[in-house]
Design a protein around this motif. Structure first.
Motif, PDB file in Angstrom:
ATOM      1  N   LEU A 235       1.035  -1.282   0.202  1.00  0.00           N
ATOM      2  CA  LEU A 235       0.102  -0.017  -0.087  1.00  0.00           C
ATOM      3  C   LEU A 235       1.080   1.205   0.124  1.00  0.00           C
ATOM      4  CD1 LEU A 235      -2.817   1.284   0.076  1.00  0.00           C
ATOM      5  CD2 LEU A 235      -2.665   1.177   2.542  1.00  0.00           C
ATOM      6  N   ALA A 236       2.053   1.303   0.801  1.00  0.00           N
ATOM      7  CA  ALA A 236       2.724   2.519   0.976  1.00  0.00           C
ATOM      8  C   ALA A 236       3.638   2.855  -0.476  1.00  0.00           C
ATOM      9  CB  ALA A 236       3.796   2.374   2.190  1.00  0.00           C
ATOM     10  N   GLY A 237       4.082   1.504  -0.947  1.00  0.00           N
ATOM     11  CA  GLY A 237       4.853   1.680  -2.234  1.00  0.00           C
ATOM     12  C   GLY A 237       4.004   2.098  -3.470  1.00  0.00           C
ATOM     13  N   LEU A 238       2.659   1.530  -3.510  1.00  0.00           N
ATOM     14  CA  LEU A 238       2.066   1.671  -4.517  1.00  0.00           C
ATOM     15  C   LEU A 238       1.359   3.152  -4.633  1.00  0.00           C
ATOM     16  CD1 LEU A 238       0.310  -1.901  -5.248  1.00  0.00           C
ATOM     17  CD2 LEU A 238       2.039  -0.599  -6.519  1.00  0.00           C
TER      18      LEU A 238
ATOM     19  N   SER B 149     -10.737  -0.854  -4.166  1.00  0.00           N
ATOM     20  CA  SER B 149     -10.219   0.677  -4.674  1.00  0.00           C
ATOM     21  C   SER B 149      -8.709   0.785  -5.101  1.00  0.00           C
ATOM     22  CB  SER B 149     -10.764   1.609  -4.068  1.00  0.00           C
ATOM     23  OG  SER B 149     -10.033   1.571  -2.446  1.00  0.00           O
ATOM     24  N   LEU B 150      -7.898  -0.528  -4.984  1.00  0.00           N
ATOM     25  CA  LEU B 150      -6.526  -0.434  -4.773  1.00  0.00           C
ATOM     26  C   LEU B 150      -6.067   0.026  -6.256  1.00  0.00           C
ATOM     27  CD1 LEU B 150      -3.777  -1.101  -3.668  1.00  0.00           C
ATOM     28  CD2 LEU B 150      -4.156  -3.276  -4.765  1.00  0.00           C
ATOM     29  N   ALA B 151      -6.608  -0.038  -7.293  1.00  0.00           N
ATOM     30  CA  ALA B 151      -6.380   0.557  -8.391  1.00  0.00           C
ATOM     31  C   ALA B 151      -6.238   1.870  -8.724  1.00  0.00           C
ATOM     32  CB  ALA B 151      -7.182  -0.046  -9.673  1.00  0.00           C
ATOM     33  N   SER B 152      -7.050   2.639  -8.030  1.00  0.00           N
ATOM     34  CA  SER B 152      -7.290   4.031  -7.798  1.00  0.00           C
ATOM     35  C   SER B 152      -6.157   4.713  -6.966  1.00  0.00           C
ATOM     36  CB  SER B 152      -8.689   4.562  -7.558  1.00  0.00           C
ATOM     37  OG  SER B 152      -8.880   4.252  -6.024  1.00  0.00           O
ATOM     38  N   LYS B 153      -5.563   4.155  -6.208  1.00  0.00           N
ATOM     39  CA  LYS B 153      -4.511   4.414  -4.846  1.00  0.00           C
ATOM     40  C   LYS B 153      -2.937   4.319  -5.687  1.00  0.00           C
ATOM     41  CE  LYS B 153      -7.247   3.177  -1.103  1.00  0.00           C
ATOM     42  NZ  LYS B 153      -7.929   4.356  -0.934  1.00  0.00           N
TER      43      LYS B 153
ATOM     44  N   GLU C  14       0.807   7.203 -10.683  1.00  0.00           N
ATOM     45  CA  GLU C  14       1.428   6.926 -11.885  1.00  0.00           C
ATOM     46  C   GLU C  14       2.695   6.643 -11.966  1.00  0.00           C
ATOM     47  OE1 GLU C  14       2.187   9.515 -16.189  1.00  0.00           O
ATOM     48  OE2 GLU C  14       0.740  10.181 -14.675  1.00  0.00           O
ATOM     49  N   ALA C  15       3.607   7.290 -11.083  1.00  0.00           N
ATOM     50  CA  ALA C  15       5.016   7.125 -10.653  1.00  0.00           C
ATOM     51  C   ALA C  15       5.355   5.534 -10.486  1.00  0.00           C
ATOM     52  CB  ALA C  15       5.517   7.807  -9.541  1.00  0.00           C
ATOM     53  N   ASN C  16       4.483   4.960  -9.837  1.00  0.00           N
ATOM     54  CA  ASN C  16       4.496   3.390  -9.433  1.00  0.00           C
ATOM     55  C   ASN C  16       3.709   2.419 -10.053  1.00  0.00           C
ATOM     56  OD1 ASN C  16       6.863   3.600  -7.521  1.00  0.00           O
ATOM     57  ND2 ASN C  16       5.614   4.841  -6.191  1.00  0.00           N
ATOM     58  N   SER C  17       3.180   2.926 -11.149  1.00  0.00           N
ATOM     59  CA  SER C  17       2.232   2.017 -11.697  1.00  0.00           C
ATOM     60  C   SER C  17       2.975   1.063 -12.660  1.00  0.00           C
ATOM     61  CB  SER C  17       1.461   2.714 -12.950  1.00  0.00           C
ATOM     62  OG  SER C  17       2.133   3.494 -13.975  1.00  0.00           O
ATOM     63  N   ILE C  18       4.276   1.090 -12.677  1.00  0.00           N
ATOM     64  CA  ILE C  18       4.971  -0.190 -13.447  1.00  0.00           C
ATOM     65  C   ILE C  18       6.254  -0.555 -12.497  1.00  0.00           C
ATOM     66  CG2 ILE C  18       4.451   0.334 -15.857  1.00  0.00           C
ATOM     67  CD1 ILE C  18       7.161   1.915 -15.898  1.00  0.00           C
TER      68      ILE C  18
END
Length: 110
Positions: free
Chosen positions: A20-23, A44-48, A51-55
């Protein structure tokens, strides 16, 4: 230390927190490791995910017979992470019946 050189990691609740913290962190990280953790806020995880950590590379490990964290929860969490992050999320199901990392999981971290 630049954030892209930082890898967050944890075991059990620590693995859950690392995810959670990283994403949700606003700057790109080097990676995230979760062993015997699970995804919180699954609806709701996808919304959290920033952009910086989406990959960001993720290693998500779980035991198939962990007596503390149910495999159905970790399996669903791994599938959710893969659906959100695609190939950036590596999921490892290890055949272990204890709530502790296996040698195989620890070697995957290194």
């Amino acid at each position: 230390v630049p954030p892209e050189r930082i890898i967050l990691g944890g075991f059990s609740q620590g693995g859950t927190l690392s995810l959670l913290a990283g994403l949700s962190y606003p700057k790109r990280l080097g990676g995230i490791v979760s062993i015997s953790g699970w995804a919180t806020y699954r609806e709701s995880l996808a919304s959290k995910v920033t952009e910086a950590n989406s990959i960001v590379p993720i290693l998500f490990c779980c035991g198939t017979d962990d007596p503390v964290v149910e495999f159905e929860l970790t399996k669903a969490s791994g599938e959710l992470l893969q659906s959100i992050l695609g190939d950036a999320a590596q999921v490892m199901h290890d055949m272990r019946s204890m709530h502790q990392p296996s040698t195989r999981e620890l070697e995957a971290v290194i």
